[in-house]
Design an enzyme around this catalytic site. Sequence first.
Site, PDB file in Angstrom:
ATOM      1  N   SER A 227       0.784  -1.232   0.000  1.00 51.90           N
ATOM      2  CA  SER A 227       0.000   0.000   0.000  1.00 51.90           C
ATOM      3  C   SER A 227       0.822   1.291   0.000  1.00 51.90           C
ATOM      4  O   SER A 227       0.262   2.377  -0.128  1.00 51.90           O
ATOM      5  CB  SER A 227      -0.954   0.017   1.202  1.00 51.90           C
ATOM      6  OG  SER A 227      -0.235   0.021   2.419  1.00 51.90           O
ATOM      7  N   LYS A 272      -5.723   4.451   8.631  1.00 50.08           N
ATOM      8  CA  LYS A 272      -4.614   5.248   8.110  1.00 50.08           C
ATOM      9  C   LYS A 272      -4.937   6.742   8.158  1.00 50.08           C
ATOM     10  O   LYS A 272      -4.044   7.568   8.347  1.00 50.08           O
ATOM     11  CB  LYS A 272      -4.283   4.790   6.685  1.00 50.08           C
ATOM     12  CG  LYS A 272      -3.737   3.364   6.655  1.00 50.08           C
ATOM     13  CD  LYS A 272      -3.210   2.965   5.294  1.00 50.08           C
ATOM     14  CE  LYS A 272      -2.543   1.598   5.376  1.00 50.08           C
ATOM     15  NZ  LYS A 272      -1.887   1.212   4.127  1.00 50.08           N
TER      16      LYS A 272
END
Length: 339
Positions: A227, A272
């Site tokens: 990611s 996140k």
Amino acid sequence: MISLIAVIAILLLWLIFWPLNSYIESPGEADSLKSYVTVKDHPDKQKGSYMITSIYLQRARPITYLWALANPHATIESADEVTGGESDATYNKVQDFYMQSAINEAIATAYKAAGQQYTKKYLGIYVLQVQSDSKFKGTIKVGDTVTEVNGHHFNTASGYQKYLAKRKVGTPVKVTYLHNGKKHVSTHDLVKLTTKRAGIGIVLTDNVKVTTKIPVKVNPGEIGGPSGGLMFSLQIYQQLTGQNLRHGRKIAGTGTINPDGSVGEIGGIDKKVIAAKKAGATVFFAPYIKPTKTILKYEEQHKTNYQLAKETAKKYAPNMKVVPVKTFNDAVKYLQTHK
């Protein structure tokens, strides 16, 4: 009295140390990429930072399980959902490969966009998983790289798949592969895949090596997974071009980076966003892939990465701008036009 103390001590030890068959995911860190990326003779002297965001993953214990139930930013997942039934060591090996693959694509993307020389060499098929019914189970391991089948080397994973699909289930094939850097050969029969075609019985991805004229080093530390691709691309691109795209801002984000420069979705984007907020980020890049009619048909509550990130920011980080990106170029254009 002594026996009561002993019981209490045992209970406390159980609460703190007994591993459960589940994992807890919670917001990790948002770290500046300045210390992760080194491009020879192209230091990052601009103010602000690009930030890679992470998720903290831990094996659940009774006490942390209870903590996670009460924490709105934590989720509990079964071990099989997280590791796919693999051991922790195998899972970590796969995550490390995903990270290295992301770094390679990030380098290629940034160098291409900056007009700098780079080359990509296809090494073979990287083995992510060996299916339980595969005849090669016991010889080929997760982390190995398949380089030839019956003496044939192809430049894409699909090349190997098409070659094998032309053969019948039960046909013996000779597979050449690298294990810990050493060449091995194994011959076994093909099995029927879920697609009804014949195959080796492995979950795979391309293993590609990128080399550049201007030397670049990327050290991801303890972070794994794919990611970080987008944010690594932006960091490398800014150093190569010397453009001041950040203008002093802390810019966080997430998303995989594909060979064509498109940005892929990831898991746990809400966590996140929280990590980015705690680190002081004012901009957050979130992948956006328009859902198909089929997805919307079977997932009525489907949310894109961008939608979930925007909802999370609205509730917990109202001063942070969440920006949808479909490609690396989308992120660059945003930075060039929003100062």
